[in-house]
Design a protein around this motif. Structure first.
Motif, mmCIF file in Angstrom:
data_model
loop_
_atom_site.group_PDB
_atom_site.id
_atom_site.type_symbol
_atom_site.label_atom_id
_atom_site.label_comp_id
_atom_site.label_asym_id
_atom_site.label_seq_id
_atom_site.Cartn_x
_atom_site.Cartn_y
_atom_site.Cartn_z
ATOM 1 N N PRO A 69 0.800 -1.236 0.000
ATOM 2 C CA PRO A 69 0.000 0.000 0.000
ATOM 3 C C PRO A 69 0.830 1.282 0.000
ATOM 4 C CG PRO A 69 -0.965 -1.595 1.492
ATOM 5 C CD PRO A 69 0.341 -2.186 1.030
ATOM 6 N N ASP A 70 1.890 1.344 0.819
ATOM 7 C CA ASP A 70 2.710 2.560 0.877
ATOM 8 C C ASP A 70 3.329 2.877 -0.476
ATOM 9 O OD1 ASP A 70 2.240 3.242 3.512
ATOM 10 O OD2 ASP A 70 3.849 1.970 4.267
ATOM 11 N N THR A 97 -9.185 -0.889 -1.883
ATOM 12 C CA THR A 97 -9.177 -2.271 -2.365
ATOM 13 C C THR A 97 -7.945 -3.039 -1.894
ATOM 14 O OG1 THR A 97 -7.994 -1.793 -4.435
ATOM 15 C CG2 THR A 97 -10.397 -1.549 -4.440
ATOM 16 N N LEU A 98 -6.970 -2.335 -1.335
ATOM 17 C CA LEU A 98 -5.743 -2.971 -0.870
ATOM 18 C C LEU A 98 -5.865 -3.342 0.602
ATOM 19 C CD1 LEU A 98 -3.030 -0.691 -2.545
ATOM 20 C CD2 LEU A 98 -4.285 -2.628 -3.521
ATOM 21 N N LYS A 103 -6.165 3.619 6.266
ATOM 22 C CA LYS A 103 -5.644 4.910 6.759
ATOM 23 C C LYS A 103 -5.121 5.756 5.601
ATOM 24 C CE LYS A 103 -4.463 3.632 11.515
ATOM 25 N NZ LYS A 103 -3.365 3.532 12.529
ATOM 26 N N LEU A 104 -4.435 5.115 4.659
ATOM 27 C CA LEU A 104 -3.943 5.840 3.483
ATOM 28 C C LEU A 104 -5.111 6.353 2.649
ATOM 29 C CD1 LEU A 104 -1.026 3.463 2.397
ATOM 30 C CD2 LEU A 104 -0.817 5.706 3.507
ATOM 31 N N ALA A 105 -6.169 5.527 2.525
ATOM 32 C CA ALA A 105 -7.335 5.937 1.743
ATOM 33 C C ALA A 105 -8.020 7.138 2.388
ATOM 34 C CB ALA A 105 -8.315 4.762 1.616
ATOM 35 N N GLU A 106 -8.153 7.102 3.719
ATOM 36 C CA GLU A 106 -8.785 8.227 4.415
ATOM 37 C C GLU A 106 -7.930 9.497 4.293
ATOM 38 O OE1 GLU A 106 -11.641 8.627 5.642
ATOM 39 O OE2 GLU A 106 -12.381 6.570 5.506
ATOM 40 N N ALA A 107 -6.609 9.337 4.275
ATOM 41 C CA ALA A 107 -5.723 10.496 4.074
ATOM 42 C C ALA A 107 -5.938 11.086 2.690
ATOM 43 C CB ALA A 107 -4.275 10.093 4.275
#
Length: 470
Positions: A69-70, A97-98, A103-107
């Motif tokens: 994801p990162d 989807t990952l 947390k990355l999606a919300e960012a």
């Protein structure tokens, strides 16, 4: 000087507006990248094309799901148009989807709102879409697992499969004119198959639970009672008890369910009830009897401290907490076991001796201090050892003609001993026998198929087993 400064400003703006990906598509010039994939392999080369599904380049095509994801988030941010909120919303959609990328999606969604506050409704819609998608995935998995279980629970194709259950020596006495049976018969029955329970969607299960709660609330209102309610994993427990005691009882009921589920090798966490089963526990016998009359227009038999009502796919257990706490719990487990067996595979019912005997067996094995072994077992042993009684008579008793449970309710004791004997003899064969009966095969035929015994042989085996041994 002013013209030169203006030129610099325009140049900077041009540089910022220029990007290898003002929109999804071609990356010009190609962007070099080296990264380790989730698989452990290293991807190395230049990216020439991209979208929110993946990237293409000298290495071929690589979907974002192949990346950590990162890394996927970092590269997408290099490729997307940083000025557009819509690009960050699409980035968030991909990240959702990952695995472990919420947390990355919300960012990314926060970045979208910072760029355009008017996209808040799109953000809300995306979150709702993701939640629904994930719910549907879980529902589809549950339905698939339940359908697979239903097929197994009603004995689908079991006659055609090789039986790998450990075989034990057939110790049953031979009937006159009976040929020795070396192995249990493996034949396909021509008995009509029982119709399995339908597998409900999440919405149907929720509606079923709503309806059953409404029923319980109506019954309590009719007799002017208010009970505390605890929603457990498999049960909805209404109790005229302190809330702490009600919660403890609900946990014990869930534990009992999972003990029985393990006995029948159910998938972990599978709930076979119609939504959930309802359990109503009254503090007094008077309240218990009043509720029975309000709900089912009938009075419990004398001495009965609990009953299980099975109406179509619904299961309702009603009981009162007698002064003997262990007897109360044994009764509650016994009645709940009837509900479990009713919902196991199909509505087809076990013969009376097994239906009651298995409920007694579960009550004996589910918790310490159960009164079943102290009550039923001595009664059954004494009855068998009297020398004047025939186990076969109990095996032929049934609900339909009123012969069950016999004098002094001896059917419960002999049913318990018979089930206990069959489980000890071959627990796998007993489980398959239950599946056969739930599939619509006559229990006598299934007994021959799984154990190699006739009903008379089973009666003789039980008598021989307990005549001199406990």
């Amino acid at each position: 000087m002013i013209r030169f400064e203006l030129f610099l400003i325009l140049l900077v703006c041009a540089l910022f507006s220029w990007s290898p990906a003002l929109a999804q598509g071609v990356v010009e010039p190609p962007l070099p990248w080296k990264v380790k994939l989730i698989s452990g392999e290293t991807l190395k080369g230049t990216i020439s094309k991209w979208d929110f599904k993946g990237i293409d380049g000298s290495f071929g095509h690589a979907p974002w799901t192949n990346f950590k994801p990162d890394d996927a988030n970092r590269m997408c941010k290099k490729l997307l148009d940083w000025r557009l909120a819509s690009q960050y919303i699409q980035l968030a959609r991909m990240l959702f989807t990952l695995q472990d990328a919420d947390k990355l999606a919300e960012a990314a969604l926060a970045d979208a709102i910072r760029r355009d506050r008017n996209c808040a409704n799109e953000v809300v819609a995306l979150r709702a879409e993701v939640a629904e998608h994930r719910r549907k995935v879980i529902e589809d998995r549950r339905i698939a697992a339940e359908k697979e279980f239903q097929a197994k629970a009603v004995g689908a194709d079991t006659a055609k499969k090789k039986d790998n259950a450990p075989k034990k020596k057939n110790n049953a006495p031979k009937e006159k004119d009976d040929a020795p049976i070396a192995q249990p018969a493996r034949v396909i029955s021509d008995a009509p198959r029982a119709q399995p329970w339908s597998v409900a969607t999440d919405a149907e299960r929720a509606q079923a639970l709503t309806d059953m709660k409404a029923d319980a609330d109506r019954w309590l209102k009719q007799v002017n009672l208010r009970y505390s309610v605890v929603d457990a994993k498999y049960w909805v427990l209404y109790a005229d008890l302190p809330i702490g005691e009600t919660k403890d009882l609900a946990q014990r009921m869930d534990d009992m369910y999972e003990t029985v589920a393990k006995m029948f090798a159910l998938p972990v966490g599978l709930n076979i009830f119609h939504g959930k089963a309802v359990v109503i526990v009254s503090a007094t016998e008077a309240h218990y009897r009043a509720l029975e009359m309000a709900a089912y227009n009938s009075m419990p038999p004398p001495g009965a401290i609990g009953l299980c009502h099975m109406v179509g796919p619904k299961v309702v257990v009603s009981a009162y907490k007698s002064q003997d706490a262990n007897r109360f719990m044994a009764t509650l487990v016994h009645e709940a076991s009837h509900g479990f067996m009713h919902r196991y595979g199909s509505p087809a019912r076990l013969p009376s001796w097994a239906d009651e005997g298995y409920a007694e067996y579960v009550a004996a094995e589910s918790f310490a201090n159960s009164t079943t072994k102290d009550d039923r077992k001595p009664q059954g042993l004494q009855w068998i050892r009297s020398g004047t009684n025939n186990v076969l008579n109990v095996l032929h008793m049934n609900y339909e003609d009123g012969s069950w449970p016999g004098p002094d309710a001896i059917g419960y004791a002999i049913g318990y001993l018979t089930v206990d004997y069959l489980v000890q003899t071959n627990h796998q064969a007993f489980g398959e026998w239950v599946k056969d009966v739930k599939a619509g095969i006559p229990w006598e035929e299934a007994l021959k198929k799984r154990f190699g015994w006739s009903v008379t042989q089973l009666a003789q085996a039980v008598k021989a087993r307990y005549r001199a041994r406990d």
